[in-house]
Scaffold this motif. Structure first.
Motif, PDB file in Angstrom:
ATOM      1  N   LYS A   1       0.813  -1.210  -0.056  1.00 25.21           N
ATOM      2  CA  LYS A   1       0.008  -0.217  -0.063  1.00 25.21           C
ATOM      3  C   LYS A   1       0.989   1.474  -0.057  1.00 25.21           C
ATOM      4  O   LYS A   1       0.498   2.168  -0.823  1.00 25.21           O
ATOM      5  CB  LYS A   1      -0.932  -0.072   1.305  1.00 25.21           C
ATOM      6  CG  LYS A   1      -2.051  -0.948   1.160  1.00 25.21           C
ATOM      7  CD  LYS A   1      -2.840  -0.972   2.500  1.00 25.21           C
ATOM      8  CE  LYS A   1      -3.967  -2.089   2.366  1.00 25.21           C
ATOM      9  NZ  LYS A   1      -4.709  -2.228   3.430  1.00 25.21           N
TER      10      LYS A   1
ATOM     11  N   GLY B   1       2.166   1.658  -3.490  1.00 22.35           N
ATOM     12  CA  GLY B   1       1.027   2.432  -4.287  1.00 22.35           C
ATOM     13  C   GLY B   1       1.030   3.991  -4.140  1.00 22.35           C
ATOM     14  O   GLY B   1       0.763   4.500  -5.068  1.00 22.35           O
ATOM     15  N   LEU B   2       1.088   4.251  -2.661  1.00 18.12           N
ATOM     16  CA  LEU B   2       0.822   5.618  -2.407  1.00 18.12           C
ATOM     17  C   LEU B   2       2.259   6.408  -2.989  1.00 18.12           C
ATOM     18  O   LEU B   2       1.907   7.727  -3.496  1.00 18.12           O
ATOM     19  CB  LEU B   2       0.753   5.950  -1.029  1.00 18.12           C
ATOM     20  CG  LEU B   2      -0.285   5.443  -0.321  1.00 18.12           C
ATOM     21  CD1 LEU B   2      -0.343   5.426   1.209  1.00 18.12           C
ATOM     22  CD2 LEU B   2      -1.743   6.205  -0.681  1.00 18.12           C
TER      23      LEU B   2
ATOM     24  N   LYS C   1       3.897   5.518  -5.749  1.00 18.36           N
ATOM     25  CA  LYS C   1       3.843   5.500  -7.105  1.00 18.36           C
ATOM     26  C   LYS C   1       2.852   6.799  -7.449  1.00 18.36           C
ATOM     27  O   LYS C   1       3.211   7.357  -8.358  1.00 18.36           O
ATOM     28  CB  LYS C   1       3.318   4.355  -7.683  1.00 18.36           C
ATOM     29  CG  LYS C   1       4.496   3.309  -7.641  1.00 18.36           C
ATOM     30  CD  LYS C   1       3.968   1.856  -8.054  1.00 18.36           C
ATOM     31  CE  LYS C   1       3.481   1.651  -9.497  1.00 18.36           C
ATOM     32  NZ  LYS C   1       2.904   0.739  -9.852  1.00 18.36           N
ATOM     33  N   THR C   2       1.770   6.499  -6.812  1.00 17.98           N
ATOM     34  CA  THR C   2       0.692   7.675  -7.147  1.00 17.98           C
ATOM     35  C   THR C   2       1.378   9.116  -6.896  1.00 17.98           C
ATOM     36  O   THR C   2       1.176   9.995  -7.673  1.00 17.98           O
ATOM     37  CB  THR C   2      -0.539   7.556  -6.115  1.00 17.98           C
ATOM     38  OG1 THR C   2      -0.904   6.280  -6.473  1.00 17.98           O
ATOM     39  CG2 THR C   2      -1.530   8.636  -6.379  1.00 17.98           C
ATOM     40  N   GLN C   3       2.116   9.215  -5.692  1.00 19.33           N
ATOM     41  CA  GLN C   3       2.665  10.390  -5.615  1.00 19.33           C
ATOM     42  C   GLN C   3       3.552  10.871  -6.699  1.00 19.33           C
ATOM     43  O   GLN C   3       3.594  12.093  -7.109  1.00 19.33           O
ATOM     44  CB  GLN C   3       3.450  10.672  -4.350  1.00 19.33           C
ATOM     45  CG  GLN C   3       4.166  11.965  -3.901  1.00 19.33           C
ATOM     46  CD  GLN C   3       4.580  11.933  -2.385  1.00 19.33           C
ATOM     47  OE1 GLN C   3       3.976  11.861  -1.517  1.00 19.33           O
ATOM     48  NE2 GLN C   3       6.121  12.005  -2.233  1.00 19.33           N
TER      49      GLN C   3
ATOM     50  N   GLU D   1       3.523   9.783  -9.774  1.00 18.02           N
ATOM     51  CA  GLU D   1       2.937   9.979 -11.131  1.00 18.02           C
ATOM     52  C   GLU D   1       2.170  11.148 -11.030  1.00 18.02           C
ATOM     53  O   GLU D   1       1.954  12.146 -11.961  1.00 18.02           O
ATOM     54  CB  GLU D   1       1.803   8.800 -11.337  1.00 18.02           C
ATOM     55  CG  GLU D   1       2.609   7.566 -11.534  1.00 18.02           C
ATOM     56  CD  GLU D   1       1.872   6.189 -11.646  1.00 18.02           C
ATOM     57  OE1 GLU D   1       2.254   5.275 -11.983  1.00 18.02           O
ATOM     58  OE2 GLU D   1       0.825   6.299 -11.142  1.00 18.02           O
ATOM     59  N   SER D   2       1.255  11.636  -9.727  1.00 24.30           N
ATOM     60  CA  SER D   2       0.470  12.857  -9.982  1.00 24.30           C
ATOM     61  C   SER D   2       1.222  13.917  -9.835  1.00 24.30           C
ATOM     62  O   SER D   2       0.981  14.957 -10.476  1.00 24.30           O
ATOM     63  CB  SER D   2      -0.434  12.627  -8.679  1.00 24.30           C
ATOM     64  OG  SER D   2       0.254  12.508  -7.548  1.00 24.30           O
TER      65      SER D   2
END
Length: 441
Positions: A29, A32-33, A35-37, A39-40
Motif C-alpha cells: 500500500k 502504491g501511495l 507511485k501515485t505521488q 505520477e500525480s
C-alpha cells in the motif's frame, strides 16, 4: 508426541506467514501511495510547465507585437507630419514652373510675330507679367532641417539575453530543497526542525539562509495543502522553531520552504504531529503573594509578606530528558532565597535552596540539593532567559544531568533528587521582594 510438535511448529509458521503477508501488504500500500505521488506530481509538473510557457509565449509575443506597432506608428506619425509641409511647398514650386513656362511660350510667340502683332497686345502681355515677381523663389527647407527618421535604442542584447533568460527559467526538482526533519511534542506545542537536502538540480540558495515554517490544523497531504489555509509560524535563519499554544491531542500539519535566488522554493510535503503534553503553567494558590497572567504562564511577585514564597508548576509537566525556559520580564530587589529551579515533589517550603531541588538564584548562584556550587552564572536581569535542560544519566537511574543556561553562560551538574525519580518534574520559583515577573515558555 513428535507429530504434535510438528503440528505446533506448522501452526506457528502459518501464523508468522500470515503476519508477514499482512506486513508485505502494508508495504505494498505504501508503494502504491509512493507511485501515485510520483505520477500525480509529475502530471502536475508537466501541466505547470505547459501552462507557464504558453503564458510566457503569449506574453512575449504580445509585448513584441505591441512594441513593434508602437514604433511603426511613431514612424508613420513623423513621416506624415514632415511630408505635409513639403508637399505643400512642392505644389507651390510646380505651379510657379507651369506659370513661368506659360509666360515663356506666350512671350516667344509674340516675339516671333512682333511685326504683325498689334502694339496693344504687346503692351497687355507686359502689363500682365510685370506684376509677377520672377526674381522671388519659394522657401525650401535645407536637408539639415528636414526630419531624417532614424531608430535608436534597439538593444541587441534582447536578441541574445532574452533566450538565455528563458533558457534558465524554472528548474525541476525531485524533492523540495528543505524538508521537515523532526516534529517533537512540547508542552502545549510542537518543536519542528528541518534540514536542506543535497540535490544537484537545486540552484543556488540565498545566502545567508532564510526559511519559513507554516502549520495548519488537521491532516493535510501534498494535494490538499494547495487549498488549505496555513498559518505563518516562523521566518528566519534558524532550522528549528517551537509552535506554541496548540490544542491537546489534535493533529497539526507542518511544512517548510527556503529562500532561493529567485523567490521562495516549493513547500515540503506536510508532516503531521500532535502534542499530548499540557502547557507549562504556574499553580494557582491563594495568599501566595503572586498574581498570574497570560493563561497562568506568567507570575508576578506582588506582596513581599505572603506566607508562600515558593510557587510550583500546576502539574509535573516537565519530562525528564526535556528542557524548560523562563523569561525574566521584570525584576525587584535580590534576596539570597530567590531562585528558579526544578523539584521532584512539591513541598511547602519558603526557599528553593534545599534538598530535592536544583536552582539558580537571582544573583546567579547555583544550588544543588541545598549545596552551593563553585561555578556561578550571571545575575538575573530584565530580558534574561533561563533554561534548564535535563537528561538521565545512563549509569545511574536515580541521577539527572542538568544544564542551566543564563544568557550565554552555562553550568552543568549532576543532581540526585532523591525518592522515585520517575519521568516528570515540577518547576518552581521563589522571589522574596515584589517586582519580579517570570514567564515560563
Amino acid at each position: 508426541m513428535g507429530d504434535l510438535q510438528e503440528l505446533s511448529s506448522i501452526k506457528e509458521t502459518i501464523l508468522q506467514a500470515r503476519e508477514h503477508v499482512q506486513q508485505l501488504e502494508d508495504r505494498l500500500k505504501l508503494l502504491g501511495l509512493a507511485k501515485t505521488q510520483v505520477e500525480s506530481s509529475a502530471h502536475e509538473a508537466k501541466s505547470t510547465v505547459e501552462k507557464h510557457f504558453q503564458e510566457l509565449k503569449e506574453a512575449i509575443c504580445s509585448a513584441i507585437d505591441t512594441r513593434q506597432r508602437e514604433l511603426l506608428d511613431r514612424v508613420e506619425e513623423i513621416e506624415g507630419e514632415s511630408l505635409e509641409p513639403l508637399r505643400e511647398c512642392e505644389d507651390v514650386v510646380k505651379n510657379s514652373i507651369i506659370e513661368d513656362l506659360t509666360v515663356i511660350e506666350e512671350g516667344e510667340k509674340l516675339v516671333e510675330a512682333s511685326e504683325v502683332v498689334a502694339a496693344s497686345e504687346l503692351k497687355s502681355f507686359c502689363d500682365r507679367n510685370n506684376s509677377r515677381s520672377l526674381n522671388s523663389l519659394p522657401e525650401v527647407p535645407p536637408l539639415s532641417e528636414v526630419p531624417c527618421i532614424l531608430l535608436a535604442g534597439l538593444d541587441p542584447a534582447c536578441i541574445t539575453e532574452l533566450p538565455e533568460e528563458i533558457g534558465s527559467d524554472g528548474y525541476v526538482l525531485a524533492h523540495a530543497p528543505v524538508q521537515v526533519e523532526e516534529l517533537r511534542e512540547r508542552p502545549g506545542g510542537v518543536l519542528a526542525s528541518w534540514y536542506e537536502i543535497e540535490d544537484d538540480d537545486i540552484p543556488e540558495k540565498q545566502s545567508p539562509a532564510e526559511y519559513r515554517l507554516q502549520y495548519c490544523c488537521g491532516r493535510v497531504d501534498r494535494v490538499t495543502m494547495n487549498t488549505t489555509k496555513f498559518r505563518e509560524a516562523y521566518q528566519g535563519s534558524d532550522t528549528c522553531c517551537t509552535v506554541k499554544h496548540l490544542k491537546l491531542n489534535v493533529d497539526y500539519s507542518f511544512r517548510v520552504c527556503c529562500k532561493m535566488v529567485r523567490g521562495w522554493s516549493p513547500w515540503s510535503i506536510p508532516q503531521v504531529a500532535r502534542t499530548t503534553l499540557l502547557q507549562h503553567e504556574w499553580e494557582v494558590a491563594e495568599d501566595s503573594g503572586y498574581t498570574l497572567g497570560n493563561g497562568n504562564t506568567t507570575l508576578t511577585r506582588t506582596s513581599p509578606n505572603a506566607a508562600i514564597s515558593v510557587l510550583h508548576s500546576s502539574k509535573s509537566s516537565l519530562l525528564c530528558g526535556d528542557l524548560v525556559t523562563f523569561k525574566v520580564n521584570g525584576t525587584g530587589k535580590t534576596h539570597r532565597g530567590d531562585g528558579l529551579g526544578l523539584v521532584l515533589v512539591q513541598e511547602e517550603d519558603s526557599i528553593l535552596q534545599r534538598i530535592g531541588a536544583v536552582c539558580v538564584g537571582s544573583t546567579g548562584v547555583v544550588h544543588v540539593n541545598g549545596k552551593e556550587m563553585t561555578n556561578q552564572l550571571p545575575a538575573l536581569a530584565k530580558g534574561t532567559t533561563v533554561t534548564f535542560d535535563t537528561s538521565k544519566v545512563p549509569s545511574d537511574p536515580k541521577k539527572l544531568r542538568v544544564s542551566i543556561t543564563v544568557a550565554d553562560r552555562q553550568v552543568t551538574c549532576e543532581w540526585v533528587p532523591g525518592g522515585d525519580l520517575g519521568d516528570h518534574l515540577y518547576f518552581a520559583a521563589c522571589f522574596v521582594h515584589k517586582g519580579w515577573e517570570i514567564t515560563v515558555e
